[in-house]
Design a protein around this motif. Structure first.
Motif, PDB file in Angstrom:
ATOM      1  N   ALA A  15       0.838  -1.206   0.000  1.00  0.00           N
ATOM      2  CA  ALA A  15       0.000   0.000   0.000  1.00  0.00           C
ATOM      3  C   ALA A  15       0.871   1.254   0.000  1.00  0.00           C
ATOM      4  CB  ALA A  15      -0.933  -0.011   1.211  1.00  0.00           C
ATOM      5  N   ALA A  16       1.954   1.226   0.757  1.00  0.00           N
ATOM      6  CA  ALA A  16       2.858   2.374   0.803  1.00  0.00           C
ATOM      7  C   ALA A  16       3.560   2.569  -0.540  1.00  0.00           C
ATOM      8  CB  ALA A  16       3.882   2.199   1.931  1.00  0.00           C
ATOM      9  N   GLU A  17       3.930   1.466  -1.202  1.00  0.00           N
ATOM     10  CA  GLU A  17       4.544   1.567  -2.534  1.00  0.00           C
ATOM     11  C   GLU A  17       3.613   2.289  -3.500  1.00  0.00           C
ATOM     12  OE1 GLU A  17       5.623  -2.282  -4.023  1.00  0.00           O
ATOM     13  OE2 GLU A  17       7.189  -2.553  -2.533  1.00  0.00           O
ATOM     14  N   VAL A  18       2.348   1.927  -3.463  1.00  0.00           N
ATOM     15  CA  VAL A  18       1.363   2.562  -4.346  1.00  0.00           C
ATOM     16  C   VAL A  18       1.229   4.039  -3.989  1.00  0.00           C
ATOM     17  CG1 VAL A  18      -1.088   2.629  -4.959  1.00  0.00           C
ATOM     18  CG2 VAL A  18       0.109   0.433  -4.816  1.00  0.00           C
ATOM     19  N   ARG A  19       1.194   4.340  -2.695  1.00  0.00           N
ATOM     20  CA  ARG A  19       1.005   5.718  -2.240  1.00  0.00           C
ATOM     21  C   ARG A  19       2.137   6.637  -2.682  1.00  0.00           C
ATOM     22  NH1 ARG A  19      -1.698   8.906   0.926  1.00  0.00           N
ATOM     23  NH2 ARG A  19      -2.919   7.812   2.438  1.00  0.00           N
ATOM     24  N   VAL A  20       3.388   6.140  -2.638  1.00  0.00           N
ATOM     25  CA  VAL A  20       4.526   7.014  -2.948  1.00  0.00           C
ATOM     26  C   VAL A  20       5.035   6.871  -4.374  1.00  0.00           C
ATOM     27  CG1 VAL A  20       5.272   7.131  -0.552  1.00  0.00           C
ATOM     28  CG2 VAL A  20       6.298   5.445  -2.071  1.00  0.00           C
ATOM     29  N   GLU A  54       9.485   1.171  10.835  1.00  0.00           N
ATOM     30  CA  GLU A  54       8.061   0.857  10.997  1.00  0.00           C
ATOM     31  C   GLU A  54       7.261   2.125  11.303  1.00  0.00           C
ATOM     32  OE1 GLU A  54       4.604  -1.224  10.890  1.00  0.00           O
ATOM     33  OE2 GLU A  54       6.570  -2.002  10.339  1.00  0.00           O
ATOM     34  N   ILE A  55       7.819   3.004  12.118  1.00  0.00           N
ATOM     35  CA  ILE A  55       7.155   4.283  12.410  1.00  0.00           C
ATOM     36  C   ILE A  55       7.020   5.091  11.125  1.00  0.00           C
ATOM     37  CG2 ILE A  55       7.372   6.485  13.640  1.00  0.00           C
ATOM     38  CD1 ILE A  55       8.934   4.839  15.817  1.00  0.00           C
ATOM     39  N   ALA A  56       8.094   5.161  10.340  1.00  0.00           N
ATOM     40  CA  ALA A  56       8.052   5.891   9.071  1.00  0.00           C
ATOM     41  C   ALA A  56       7.005   5.285   8.134  1.00  0.00           C
ATOM     42  CB  ALA A  56       9.426   5.890   8.418  1.00  0.00           C
ATOM     43  N   LEU A  57       6.926   3.959   8.090  1.00  0.00           N
ATOM     44  CA  LEU A  57       5.932   3.292   7.245  1.00  0.00           C
ATOM     45  C   LEU A  57       4.525   3.677   7.670  1.00  0.00           C
ATOM     46  CD1 LEU A  57       5.234   1.259   5.007  1.00  0.00           C
ATOM     47  CD2 LEU A  57       5.364  -0.545   6.744  1.00  0.00           C
ATOM     48  N   GLN A  58       4.263   3.687   8.949  1.00  0.00           N
ATOM     49  CA  GLN A  58       2.937   4.064   9.446  1.00  0.00           C
ATOM     50  C   GLN A  58       2.630   5.533   9.133  1.00  0.00           C
ATOM     51  OE1 GLN A  58       0.718   1.825  10.404  1.00  0.00           O
ATOM     52  NE2 GLN A  58       2.349   0.350   9.987  1.00  0.00           N
ATOM     53  N   GLU A  59       3.637   6.392   9.183  1.00  0.00           N
ATOM     54  CA  GLU A  59       3.436   7.800   8.825  1.00  0.00           C
ATOM     55  C   GLU A  59       3.079   7.941   7.347  1.00  0.00           C
ATOM     56  OE1 GLU A  59       6.357   9.957  12.106  1.00  0.00           O
ATOM     57  OE2 GLU A  59       7.100   9.650  10.072  1.00  0.00           O
ATOM     58  N   ILE A  60       3.717   7.156   6.499  1.00  0.00           N
ATOM     59  CA  ILE A  60       3.406   7.177   5.066  1.00  0.00           C
ATOM     60  C   ILE A  60       1.971   6.713   4.842  1.00  0.00           C
ATOM     61  CG2 ILE A  60       3.910   6.101   2.833  1.00  0.00           C
ATOM     62  CD1 ILE A  60       6.884   5.953   3.841  1.00  0.00           C
ATOM     63  N   LEU A  61       1.602   5.607   5.460  1.00  0.00           N
ATOM     64  CA  LEU A  61       0.254   5.068   5.282  1.00  0.00           C
ATOM     65  C   LEU A  61      -0.819   6.025   5.793  1.00  0.00           C
ATOM     66  CD1 LEU A  61       0.933   1.360   6.247  1.00  0.00           C
ATOM     67  CD2 LEU A  61       0.448   2.260   3.959  1.00  0.00           C
ATOM     68  N   GLY A  63      -0.606   9.152   5.513  1.00  0.00           N
ATOM     69  CA  GLY A  63      -0.581  10.353   4.677  1.00  0.00           C
ATOM     70  C   GLY A  63       0.091  11.532   5.339  1.00  0.00           C
ATOM     71  N   LYS A  64       0.923  11.275   6.341  1.00  0.00           N
ATOM     72  CA  LYS A  64       1.577  12.357   7.077  1.00  0.00           C
ATOM     73  C   LYS A  64       2.866  12.844   6.411  1.00  0.00           C
ATOM     74  CE  LYS A  64      -1.292  12.261  10.568  1.00  0.00           C
ATOM     75  NZ  LYS A  64      -2.132  13.388  10.940  1.00  0.00           N
ATOM     76  N   ILE A  65       3.498  11.981   5.608  1.00  0.00           N
ATOM     77  CA  ILE A  65       4.724  12.376   4.921  1.00  0.00           C
ATOM     78  C   ILE A  65       4.670  11.909   3.480  1.00  0.00           C
ATOM     79  CG2 ILE A  65       6.164  12.407   6.986  1.00  0.00           C
ATOM     80  CD1 ILE A  65       7.278   9.686   6.162  1.00  0.00           C
ATOM     81  N   GLU A  66       5.411  12.575   2.640  1.00  0.00           N
ATOM     82  CA  GLU A  66       5.506  12.187   1.232  1.00  0.00           C
ATOM     83  C   GLU A  66       6.884  12.565   0.716  1.00  0.00           C
ATOM     84  OE1 GLU A  66       3.597  15.994  -1.054  1.00  0.00           O
ATOM     85  OE2 GLU A  66       2.216  14.450  -0.369  1.00  0.00           O
ATOM     86  N   LEU A  67       7.278  11.924  -0.364  1.00  0.00           N
ATOM     87  CA  LEU A  67       8.571  12.201  -0.974  1.00  0.00           C
ATOM     88  C   LEU A  67       8.403  13.345  -1.958  1.00  0.00           C
ATOM     89  CD1 LEU A  67      11.530  11.293  -1.199  1.00  0.00           C
ATOM     90  CD2 LEU A  67      10.834   9.816  -3.076  1.00  0.00           C
ATOM     91  N   VAL A  68       9.173  14.408  -1.759  1.00  0.00           N
ATOM     92  CA  VAL A  68       9.145  15.558  -2.651  1.00  0.00           C
ATOM     93  C   VAL A  68      10.463  15.573  -3.409  1.00  0.00           C
ATOM     94  CG1 VAL A  68       9.014  18.065  -2.805  1.00  0.00           C
ATOM     95  CG2 VAL A  68       7.653  16.843  -1.088  1.00  0.00           C
TER      96      VAL A  68
END
Length: 83
Positions: A15-20, A54-61, A63-68
């Motif tokens: 899911a995170a791969e799709v999101r980013v 794991e914390i970073a993964l949960q933040e991505i899921l 929607g709290k962080i994104e790659l710019v």
């Protein structure tokens, strides 16, 4: 980690791969955010564990962080590449 935990973890990663936008972008974002957390940045989600990735993964899921991606600008005095 039992089978249901592993299945959930794989599902979260996909899911995170799709999101980013792919596994390479996910890897980059996880690494950069884990370094920020290691240096004392506050957590953006409530996470049970202490594993920074794991914390970073949960933040991505969440929607709290994104790659710019920032395009490099030519140094002063250099010509911009021709289009």
């Amino acid at each position: 980690m039992d089978l249901s935990d592993m299945t959930r973890h794989v599902t979260d990663i996909r899911a995170a791969e799709v999101r980013v936008g792919g596994k390479y972008a996910l890897t980059t974002l996880l690494q950069k955010r884990a370094v920020e957390l290691m240096r004392g940045a506050p957590r953006l989600v409530e996470a049970k564990g202490k594993d920074l990735t794991e914390i970073a993964l949960q933040e991505i899921l969440a929607g709290k962080i994104e790659l710019v991606v920032v395009e490099e600008q030519p140094a002063t005095g250099e010509a911009a590449p021709a289009a």
